[in-house]
Scaffold this motif. Structure first.
Motif, PDB file in Angstrom:
ATOM      1  N   VAL A 161       9.646 -16.713   8.782  1.00 23.43           N
ATOM      2  CA  VAL A 161       8.595 -17.603   8.281  1.00 23.43           C
ATOM      3  C   VAL A 161       8.410 -17.356   6.787  1.00 23.43           C
ATOM      4  N   TRP A 162       8.125 -18.438   6.055  1.00 20.82           N
ATOM      5  CA  TRP A 162       7.809 -18.282   4.636  1.00 20.82           C
ATOM      6  C   TRP A 162       6.463 -18.926   4.334  1.00 20.82           C
ATOM      7  N   SER A 163       5.600 -18.164   3.673  1.00 20.34           N
ATOM      8  CA  SER A 163       4.310 -18.665   3.204  1.00 20.34           C
ATOM      9  C   SER A 163       4.425 -18.947   1.713  1.00 20.34           C
ATOM     10  N   ASP A 164       4.232 -20.205   1.335  1.00 23.42           N
ATOM     11  CA  ASP A 164       4.398 -20.611  -0.061  1.00 23.42           C
ATOM     12  C   ASP A 164       3.089 -21.158  -0.615  1.00 23.42           C
ATOM     13  N   GLY A 165       2.750 -20.737  -1.820  1.00 24.39           N
ATOM     14  CA  GLY A 165       1.592 -21.291  -2.505  1.00 24.39           C
ATOM     15  C   GLY A 165       0.385 -20.379  -2.556  1.00 24.39           C
ATOM     16  N   SER A 166       0.420 -19.260  -1.831  1.00 25.01           N
ATOM     17  CA  SER A 166      -0.743 -18.370  -1.837  1.00 25.01           C
ATOM     18  C   SER A 166      -0.704 -17.362  -2.978  1.00 25.01           C
ATOM     19  N   TRP A 167       0.469 -17.190  -3.616  1.00 29.40           N
ATOM     20  CA  TRP A 167       0.528 -16.348  -4.811  1.00 29.40           C
ATOM     21  C   TRP A 167      -0.316 -17.011  -5.894  1.00 29.40           C
ATOM     22  N   GLY A 168      -1.289 -16.299  -6.381  1.00 24.72           N
ATOM     23  CA  GLY A 168      -2.239 -16.875  -7.331  1.00 24.72           C
ATOM     24  C   GLY A 168      -3.653 -16.855  -6.797  1.00 24.72           C
ATOM     25  N   SER A 169      -3.813 -16.693  -5.471  1.00 23.49           N
ATOM     26  CA  SER A 169      -5.155 -16.586  -4.907  1.00 23.49           C
ATOM     27  C   SER A 169      -5.732 -15.211  -5.233  1.00 23.49           C
ATOM     28  N   ILE A 170      -7.035 -15.059  -5.056  1.00 33.12           N
ATOM     29  CA  ILE A 170      -7.663 -13.766  -5.339  1.00 33.12           C
ATOM     30  C   ILE A 170      -7.186 -12.696  -4.363  1.00 33.12           C
ATOM     31  N   PHE A 171      -6.581 -13.115  -3.249  1.00 33.49           N
ATOM     32  CA  PHE A 171      -6.096 -12.159  -2.252  1.00 33.49           C
ATOM     33  C   PHE A 171      -4.685 -11.673  -2.551  1.00 33.49           C
ATOM     34  N   SER A 172      -4.050 -12.204  -3.604  1.00 37.62           N
ATOM     35  CA  SER A 172      -2.695 -11.799  -3.982  1.00 37.62           C
ATOM     36  C   SER A 172      -2.754 -10.902  -5.219  1.00 37.62           C
ATOM     37  N   TYR A 173      -1.583 -10.373  -5.606  1.00 37.88           N
ATOM     38  CA  TYR A 173      -1.513  -9.457  -6.746  1.00 37.88           C
ATOM     39  C   TYR A 173      -1.235 -10.192  -8.057  1.00 37.88           C
ATOM     40  N   GLU A 174      -1.266 -11.496  -8.038  1.00 41.40           N
ATOM     41  CA  GLU A 174      -1.081 -12.270  -9.268  1.00 41.40           C
ATOM     42  C   GLU A 174      -2.142 -11.852 -10.290  1.00 41.40           C
ATOM     43  N   ARG A 175      -1.772 -11.802 -11.545  1.00 44.10           N
ATOM     44  CA  ARG A 175      -2.583 -11.249 -12.636  1.00 44.10           C
ATOM     45  C   ARG A 175      -2.750  -9.735 -12.495  1.00 44.10           C
ATOM     46  N   ASN A 176      -1.853  -9.126 -11.705  1.00 47.46           N
ATOM     47  CA  ASN A 176      -1.751  -7.669 -11.599  1.00 47.46           C
ATOM     48  C   ASN A 176      -2.992  -6.994 -11.022  1.00 47.46           C
ATOM     49  N   ARG A 177      -3.668  -7.688 -10.125  1.00 47.87           N
ATOM     50  CA  ARG A 177      -4.803  -7.068  -9.445  1.00 47.87           C
ATOM     51  C   ARG A 177      -5.202  -7.937  -8.253  1.00 47.87           C
ATOM     52  N   TYR A 178      -5.847  -7.293  -7.294  1.00 45.79           N
ATOM     53  CA  TYR A 178      -6.404  -7.994  -6.149  1.00 45.79           C
ATOM     54  C   TYR A 178      -7.900  -8.225  -6.371  1.00 45.79           C
ATOM     55  N   PHE A 179      -8.395  -9.363  -5.932  1.00 42.88           N
ATOM     56  CA  PHE A 179      -9.822  -9.670  -5.828  1.00 42.88           C
ATOM     57  C   PHE A 179     -10.541  -9.783  -7.176  1.00 42.88           C
ATOM     58  N   LYS A 180     -10.351  -8.839  -8.077  1.00 43.25           N
ATOM     59  CA  LYS A 180     -11.156  -8.787  -9.299  1.00 43.25           C
ATOM     60  C   LYS A 180     -10.655  -9.790 -10.330  1.00 43.25           C
ATOM     61  N   LYS A 181     -10.813 -11.063  -9.999  1.00 46.02           N
ATOM     62  CA  LYS A 181     -10.394 -12.145 -10.888  1.00 46.02           C
ATOM     63  C   LYS A 181     -11.064 -13.421 -10.416  1.00 46.02           C
ATOM     64  N   LEU A 182     -11.210 -14.346 -11.321  1.00 50.88           N
ATOM     65  CA  LEU A 182     -11.825 -15.616 -10.962  1.00 50.88           C
ATOM     66  C   LEU A 182     -10.847 -16.449 -10.145  1.00 50.88           C
ATOM     67  N   PRO A 183     -11.323 -17.080  -9.082  1.00 47.54           N
ATOM     68  CA  PRO A 183     -10.424 -17.943  -8.304  1.00 47.54           C
ATOM     69  C   PRO A 183      -9.993 -19.152  -9.116  1.00 47.54           C
ATOM     70  N   ARG A 184      -8.774 -19.610  -8.866  1.00 52.65           N
ATOM     71  CA  ARG A 184      -8.251 -20.789  -9.535  1.00 52.65           C
ATOM     72  C   ARG A 184      -7.876 -21.835  -8.497  1.00 52.65           C
ATOM     73  N   ARG A 185      -7.831 -23.059  -8.947  1.00 51.75           N
ATOM     74  CA  ARG A 185      -7.486 -24.152  -8.045  1.00 51.75           C
ATOM     75  C   ARG A 185      -6.094 -23.936  -7.456  1.00 51.75           C
ATOM     76  N   ASN A 186      -6.009 -24.090  -6.151  1.00 48.62           N
ATOM     77  CA  ASN A 186      -4.734 -23.928  -5.450  1.00 48.62           C
ATOM     78  C   ASN A 186      -3.937 -25.218  -5.585  1.00 48.62           C
ATOM     79  N   ILE A 187      -2.903 -25.192  -6.426  1.00 43.50           N
ATOM     80  CA  ILE A 187      -2.128 -26.398  -6.718  1.00 43.50           C
ATOM     81  C   ILE A 187      -1.285 -26.780  -5.504  1.00 43.50           C
ATOM     82  N   GLY A 188      -1.615 -27.901  -4.895  1.00 42.76           N
ATOM     83  CA  GLY A 188      -0.790 -28.409  -3.801  1.00 42.76           C
ATOM     84  C   GLY A 188      -0.983 -27.726  -2.466  1.00 42.76           C
ATOM     85  N   GLY A 189      -1.910 -26.780  -2.364  1.00 45.25           N
ATOM     86  CA  GLY A 189      -2.164 -26.129  -1.086  1.00 45.25           C
ATOM     87  C   GLY A 189      -1.100 -25.112  -0.710  1.00 45.25           C
ATOM     88  N   ILE A 190      -1.140 -24.702   0.543  1.00 46.70           N
ATOM     89  CA  ILE A 190      -0.237 -23.672   1.068  1.00 46.70           C
ATOM     90  C   ILE A 190       0.673 -24.289   2.119  1.00 46.70           C
TER      91      ILE A 190
END
Length: 413
Positions: A161-190
């Motif tokens: 299974v592949w999950s696509d589109g969740s990189w960038g959410s506050i639950f991912s490590y995008e921006r080099n951290r979890y949670f401690k970042k402002l949420p951004r609009r999820n482009i195109g969903g998951i």
């Protein structure tokens, strides 16, 4: 009288059990409906999940919320394999109980395997994240081999299974951290893509890895079905670049005026820049002192090597023909990358900091162009080619001797 009281008590107990079961089911349904609409989760090839019988789902692991996204997409209830260390809190334990988790202990691996096999033999859909940890690069990590023993003992089918589109959410490590970042609009969903079913007998880390990457091509392809091919492949490749921890979203990067890559890498300069609001700054001359990353070919490489030492360290994403040649500058972090026919296939990136209690992850490796981007799958035999929605049906040719290793690095053999 005593028998009557016992019968009444038993009846009340049954009703309490029914009421509790209905309450749990209602909470689960309402919660998942909320997840579906907030994150716009869509399933791709959900029909590949059999209507009955035990099946083992093997997805990539991007966020702390993956279990919820998968539960929304799967047509059957899923039991997730979870380490008891993560559910020590009574509240979390109760919440995970709603989803019927299979709780295991890392210090008792054989018992954990027995529990998973038991659930499969009961006919449950069981989900095991084969990486054993969250990705901190956005790419697929090394697969742990516990599922191989489970598959051979249980004998039930496996679905990558592949999950696509969740990189960038506050639950991912995008921006080099979890949670401690402002949420951004999820482009195109998951998108959750269920891959081709694998037979348990003979399934191994390589076949599952290939299956997961093949599912990634289907997940990303479904996202861009409404565009014509030239425009679509540019957008797709831009999306692929945005799903890894290399060039950052909404951050500028520099390119040198006169570098042919400016026009050649449309997936980067147009697709990625447009989708993720990353500004491409075309500079008349090389000046690294603002600390922003540079992207270029041999044209830029020559300018960097001849320039004086910068006052600030900078990153160089090198798509040139000499990218694998050692690069000696103390002020520059050199990241070899690889593109074919204007499409970015692999990128090196900074090593993420080590996590607590998990295996280290790396963003670059010697003699490698970096990690294969999501949405590409490599042919298993020579001559090697990569296939995906950003290429035509014939795929894109890789250099002779080039192949991905078990961590997904594109290695020059």
């Amino acid at each position: 009288m005593r028998m009557k009281d016992e019968a009444t008590g038993a009846k009340r107990s049954r009703w309490r059990h029914v009421a509790f079961t209905l309450m749990v089911a209602t909470i689960r349904v309402v919660f998942l409906i909320g997840i579906r609409f907030v994150y716009r989760v869509r399933a791709v090839h959900a029909e590949r999940v059999p209507a009955s019988g035990g099946v083992l789902l093997l997805p990539n692991h991007v966020t702390f919320a993956d279990a919820f996204f998968l539960s929304v997409a799967c047509p059957r209830p899923i039991r997730f394999v979870m380490d008891e260390a993560f559910i020590a809190s009574p509240v979390i334990r109760w919440f995970t109980g709603i989803f019927g988790t299979v709780n295991i202990r890392r210090d008792q691996p054989l018992e954990a395997i027995r529990e998973v096999i038991k659930a499969l033999k009961k006919g449950d859909v069981v989900c095991l994240f084969p990486e054993g940890q969250l990705t901190r690069t956005g790419t697929l990590c090394t697969l742990q081999r516990g599922f191989e023993l489970i598959a051979s003992k249980a004998g039930h089918p496996l679905i990558p299974v592949w999950s696509d589109g969740s990189w960038g959410s506050i639950f991912s490590y995008e921006r080099n951290r979890y949670f401690k970042k402002l949420p951004r609009r999820n482009i195109g969903g998951i998108r959750i893509a269920f891959g081709e079913t694998l037979v348990a007998k003979g399934a191994n880390a390589q076949s599952v890895r290939d299956g997961i990457m093949a599912a990634s091509t289907e997940a990303i392809a479904q996202r861009f079905t409404r565009q014509n091919f030239p425009q679509r492949r540019t957008s797709i490749n831009g999306h692929q670049i945005g799903m890894i921890n290399a060039l950052q979203r909404r951050k500028p990067f520099h390119m040198l005026k006169g570098d042919p890559l400016i026009d050649e890498l449309s997936g980067l300069t147009r697709g990625f820049a447009k989708l993720f609001r990353a500004k491409v700054c075309i500079r008349d001359q090389f000046d690294p002192n603002d600390g922003m990353p540079w992207v270029g070919s041999d044209f830029l490489r020559e300018k960097i090597l001849s320039a004086s030492t910068a006052s600030r360290a900078f990153d160089f994403y090198d798509f040139g023909t000499q990218a694998l040649v050692s690069f000696e500058r103390s002020d520059c972090a050199h990241y070899p990358c690889f593109a074919v026919d204007g499409m970015v296939v692999a990128m090196s990136m900074p090593d993420p900091p080590p996590g607590i209690g998990v295996d280290p992850q790396y963003g670059r490796r010697a003699n490698s162009w970096g990690k294969l981007l999501p949405g590409w799958k490599v042919s298993s035999s020579a001559p090697r080619r990569v296939f995906g929605p950003a290429a035509d049906a014939a795929g894109l040719a890789l250099p002779q001797g080039c192949a991905p290793d078990d961590e997904g690095f594109l290695i020059h053999g």
